[in-house]
Every structure is written in structure tokens, then in C-alpha cells.
Design an enzyme around this catalytic site. Structure first.
Site, mmCIF file in Angstrom:
data_model
loop_
_atom_site.group_PDB
_atom_site.id
_atom_site.type_symbol
_atom_site.label_atom_id
_atom_site.label_comp_id
_atom_site.label_asym_id
_atom_site.label_seq_id
_atom_site.Cartn_x
_atom_site.Cartn_y
_atom_site.Cartn_z
ATOM 1 N N ASP A 102 0.821 -1.220 0.000
ATOM 2 C CA ASP A 102 0.000 0.000 0.000
ATOM 3 C C ASP A 102 0.851 1.263 0.000
ATOM 4 O O ASP A 102 2.071 1.210 0.176
ATOM 5 C CB ASP A 102 -0.958 -0.008 1.213
ATOM 6 C CG ASP A 102 -0.274 -0.430 2.518
ATOM 7 O OD1 ASP A 102 0.972 -0.419 2.578
ATOM 8 O OD2 ASP A 102 -0.983 -0.761 3.478
ATOM 9 N N ASN A 129 -7.225 -2.633 14.536
ATOM 10 C CA ASN A 129 -8.633 -2.862 14.184
ATOM 11 C C ASN A 129 -8.803 -4.050 13.229
ATOM 12 O O ASN A 129 -9.869 -4.242 12.672
ATOM 13 C CB ASN A 129 -9.243 -1.596 13.565
ATOM 14 C CG ASN A 129 -8.609 -1.229 12.223
ATOM 15 O OD1 ASN A 129 -7.658 -1.870 11.782
ATOM 16 N ND2 ASN A 129 -9.121 -0.196 11.580
ATOM 17 N N HIS A 170 -7.180 -4.486 10.361
ATOM 18 C CA HIS A 170 -6.921 -4.252 8.936
ATOM 19 C C HIS A 170 -5.682 -5.011 8.487
ATOM 20 O O HIS A 170 -4.761 -5.281 9.267
ATOM 21 C CB HIS A 170 -6.877 -2.753 8.582
ATOM 22 C CG HIS A 170 -5.682 -1.999 9.047
ATOM 23 N ND1 HIS A 170 -5.731 -0.661 9.386
ATOM 24 C CD2 HIS A 170 -4.376 -2.366 9.222
ATOM 25 C CE1 HIS A 170 -4.520 -0.258 9.734
ATOM 26 N NE2 HIS A 170 -3.690 -1.263 9.651
ATOM 27 N N GLU A 230 -9.576 -1.706 5.495
ATOM 28 C CA GLU A 230 -10.210 -1.408 6.772
ATOM 29 C C GLU A 230 -11.439 -2.299 6.978
ATOM 30 O O GLU A 230 -11.942 -2.900 6.009
ATOM 31 C CB GLU A 230 -10.614 0.074 6.805
ATOM 32 C CG GLU A 230 -9.432 1.054 6.666
ATOM 33 C CD GLU A 230 -8.630 1.245 7.955
ATOM 34 O OE1 GLU A 230 -8.549 0.311 8.780
ATOM 35 O OE2 GLU A 230 -8.054 2.335 8.125
HETATM 36 P P1 PGA Z 1 2.603 -1.654 12.488
HETATM 37 O O1 PGA Z 1 1.414 -1.544 11.449
HETATM 38 O O2 PGA Z 1 3.529 -2.698 11.964
HETATM 39 O O3 PGA Z 1 3.236 -0.288 12.478
HETATM 40 O O4 PGA Z 1 2.011 -2.032 13.790
HETATM 41 C C1 PGA Z 1 0.717 -2.688 11.073
HETATM 42 C C2 PGA Z 1 -0.516 -2.319 10.287
HETATM 43 O O5 PGA Z 1 -1.119 -1.267 10.568
HETATM 44 O O6 PGA Z 1 -0.902 -3.095 9.403
#
Ligand code: PGA
Length: 242
Positions: A67, A136, A138, A143
Site C-alpha cells: 500500500d 482494528n 486491517h 479497513e
Molecule cells: P505496524 O502496522 O507494523 O506499524 O504495527 C501494522 C498495520 O497497521 O498493518
């Protein structure tokens, strides 16, 4: 789903880097899906070291990132392009023409999404996709509520995601409201999935992933349907799982 429980972040990073290095060493050509965020950084650091020590090469590797934020310049320190160049690509022997990251500044975003899907298909699909999980649930920037049939698309980030990711920005107001993300189906089409999880902030998400149902309300639950899905998670992240 195979779950590997490790003691801490360092151990998670080592296990992950070893799995990735093994796959790269086993194949003459390899398509590697990569993730950004705090979680994979430790693994990337080890891959850089092993590349410097010539235990591992990326010359035969093509990469696709999950992404990118919409509206951030590549030179913006919080863009995923900048992250990937600085945390991995600038330090390894990869052919820069084989790196793919969605272009969040494309004039026509729908065309950019279609182009990205086509690029994955012309590379022969992703062999191994590295993933993180949001608090959450995702996966990439898919999302809660995203269709399991989704391909690369534009997504509106939830307030909670923008809040969690504000730590990577100088000012929380700078966090973009939208992103381009590979879809759930794009991710599920990969040959193998590797989810990395560390820390108590992820404990509720891991409980729901492992003990909960498969539902579009919780995007990561889709991964449980994949025949080759490995989770490497540390003790804190698994502390609420039954
Ligand atoms: P993080 O992000 O590795 O910074 O915890 C993971 C995500 O939001 O998919």
C-alpha cells in the site's frame, strides 16, 4: 493457519527473516510481497545484514508493496516509498526496476490500481506476502468492512488508523485520509502468507483473529482461509488468546 509463538520482537524478526531468506535461497526467481510499519523493520534489518555478508541475494527478486498513502510525495519521510528505500531497498543488491509500490500521486487513481494488479499478474503473482495487522484488524489498508473480493483499490482510512499511524508523522494533521491498497483478494492470491505480530497493542486483534469468526468486519480473518498461512507472533501479542 500455523502459529509460531516467540518470546519477543527480536525473536519474531529473526524467525521472519529466516523464513524469507530460505524462500529466496530456494528459488531462482522470486516475487516477494512486502509490508511497511514498525513490525517488519527488524526483519528487514537482518535481511540487509545477511545480504552484506553475502548469505543472501536479492538479484533475482521482484517486490510488490501492499500500500501507499495518497497525496504524499516519494520524498516525504512518511511515504511508504521513502520507508522502503531507507529501511531496505537502498541497502541491498536488488534491481531497482523490479521494485513496485503503488503510486499515491497518480493523476488517475483507478487506472493506477488496475495497472498495479496487472503488474502483479505479469510478474506471475506473488510467491510470499509479508503482512502486519492493524489494531482494528486491517490487513494492508483494507479497513473493516472491505469486501473479501477486493482487488487493489482506493480506501478511506478510519480515524483510528490515522491516529495509530500519527506516530510516523511530525504533525497528526499531516496523516493522509486516503490510501491505495492491494485488496483482500489480491493478497489471498499469493502462494504463501506470513503475518508478523508483536506487542500487547495487538493482543485484542490476535484474540479476534484466532478465536473469532471469519467476517468482513475483521479483514484479517480472511487469511484463515488461505492454505499456506503462517503467523509469527510474540508472547505479548498472544497474551489474550484462549
Ligand atoms: P505496524 O502496522 O507494523 O506499524 O504495527 C501494522 C498495520 O497497521 O498493518
Amino acid at each position: 493457519m500455523k502459529i509460531i509463538e516467540v518470546d519477543n520482537y527480536e525473536q519474531m524478526s529473526l524467525e521472519a527473516a529466516e523464513l524469507i531468506a530460505n524462500r529466496l535461497n530456494e528459488h531462482n526467481e522470486f516475487v516477494l510481497g512486502l509490508a511497511t510499519g514498525g513490525t517488519p523493520e527488524g526483519a528487514y534489518h537482518l535481511l540487509i545484514e545477511w545480504n552484506k555478508q553475502r548469505k543472501l541475494s536479492f538479484k533475482h527478486v521482484t517486490t510488490f508493496n501492499l500500500d501507499e498513502y495518497i497525496g504524499l510525495d516519494r520524498e516525504h519521510e512518511s511515504s511508504y516509498y521513502y520507508f522502503m528505500m531507507n529501511k531496505l531497498f537502498n541497502h541491498i543488491d536488488i534491481n531497482k526496476d523490479k521494485i513496485h509500490i503503488p503510486n499515491g500521486l497518480a493523476m488517475n487513481l483507478a487506472e493506477e490500481c488496475a495497472r498495479y494488479e496487472e503488474a502483479i499478474a505479469s510478474a506471475g503473482g506473488i510467491d510470499l506476502q509479508v503482512l502486519g495487522i492493524g489494531q482494528n484488524g486491517h490487513i494492508a489498508f483494507n479497513e473493516p468492512g472491505t469486501s473479501f473480493d477486493s482487488k487493489t483499490h482506493v480506501i478511506e482510512l478510519t480515524p483510528s488508523t490515522r491516529e495509530v499511524n500519527a506516530r510516523f508523522f511530525n504533525d497528526p494533521k499531516e496523516v493522509p485520509t486516503k490510501a491505495i491498497t492491494m485488496g483482500i483478494e489480491s493478497i489471498m492470491s499469493s502462494g504463501e502468507l506470513l503475518l508478523l505480530v508483536s506487542g500487547k497493542e495487538k493482543a485484542d486483534a490476535m484474540k479476534r483473529l484466532i478465536d473469532g469468526n471469519i467476517s468482513e468486519d475483521f479483514p484479517a480473518s480472511a487469511l484463515k482461509q488461505h492454505p499456506s498461512f503462517t503467523v509469527i507472533a510474540d508472547r505479548e501479542a498472544l497474551s489474550k488468546v484462549k
